[in-house]
Design an enzyme around this catalytic site. Sequence first.
Site, PDB file in Angstrom:
ATOM      1  CB  CYS A 163       2.607   3.823  -5.465  1.00  0.00           C
ATOM      2  SG  CYS A 163       3.810   4.026  -4.148  1.00  0.00           S
ATOM      3  CB  CYS A 164       0.409  -0.983  -4.737  1.00  0.00           C
ATOM      4  SG  CYS A 164      -0.212  -0.302  -3.195  1.00  0.00           S
ATOM      5  CB  CYS A 272      -1.262  -3.506  -1.970  1.00  0.00           C
ATOM      6  SG  CYS A 272      -0.980  -5.177  -1.378  1.00  0.00           S
TER       7      CYS A 272
HETATM    8 FE1  SF4 Z   1       2.823   3.112  -2.217  1.00  0.00          FE
HETATM    9 FE2  SF4 Z   1       1.065   1.138  -1.939  1.00  0.00          FE
HETATM   10 FE3  SF4 Z   1       2.850   1.626  -0.007  1.00  0.00          FE
HETATM   11 FE4  SF4 Z   1       0.861   3.324  -0.380  1.00  0.00          FE
HETATM   12  S1  SF4 Z   1       0.641   1.161   0.246  1.00  0.00           S
HETATM   13  S2  SF4 Z   1       3.041   3.891  -0.139  1.00  0.00           S
HETATM   14  S3  SF4 Z   1       0.575   3.266  -2.597  1.00  0.00           S
HETATM   15  S4  SF4 Z   1       3.317   0.920  -2.042  1.00  0.00           S
END
Ligand code: SF4
Length: 278
Positions: A163-164, A272
């Site tokens: 996700c990051c 991240c």
């Molecule tokens: Fe996604 Fe990273 Fe934001 Fe969490 S910190 S929502 S894992 S982008």
Amino acid sequence: MSLTPESATAQDVTATPTVSNAARVSAAPAGSSPGNSNTAPIVAPTPDPAELDWMKEQSKLLEGASPRDIIAWTVEHYFPKLTMATAFGPEGLVIIHYLAQIEPRTPVFNLDTGYQFKETLELRDRIAARYGIEVEMKQPSTTVAEYEAQNGGPLYQTASDKCCFDRKITVLRQAAVGFREWMSGIRRDQSPDRASSPIVGWDKKFGLVKVSPLANWTKKEVWKLISDENIPYNPLHDQGYTSIGCWPCTRAVLFGEDERAGRWSGSAKTECGLHSAD
Ligand code: SF4
């Protein structure tokens, strides 16, 4: 500035603030993606040894300089090919405060993941009103709804590294195109990962020179300046949120906890990936 070297090598390097100088030396894939095959290949060129040596020398010289002087040095050497990334944290706001005095035309951007707190997003307008600096919101190619539909739900619960990567790293890599340098608000005392960050160094992940003007500052020094200069800040800090990222991955900290304890709480994840070497 007195810290500026007069050698032809340094002048040549900084007079060409693009990746073209580096590209002739070598090009290697940047840090590997955690399983993402949808992003464009990113090439992170490496500067030649003379430029790397110069950066190390400058970094040492700047160890004793104030954040304001480091930012002025950065502007002197890299503007207009410099940019600054901010998550609207207190450190980034300090840099914006100084940039407004030194070179307010410096492009400043935010990685707008789609998961930020509304209080964070509202800071953009407060900064514009105070400094006339319009922070550019850089978004991923998919909305949160599209991304979650593609992945069968929110990945921050099951695959936060991906996700990051998708919603931050990839976006920064795209934002880096055309620049030679980026500034970051990291402090060495924030975490073990950040403890060895140089003031000036080569960031191979993004193919940019990276300057960290606040590397030597403490949290107390940052907040003193914010208080003294009445710099706008995220009101969530007054509710126990010492470090603020995306809302699903941030909680307020308890008394005595580390300032970053509220980030990805309950998991082993601490960064991240924007500020890690690989
Ligand atoms: Fe996604 Fe990273 Fe934001 Fe969490 S910190 S929502 S894992 S982008």
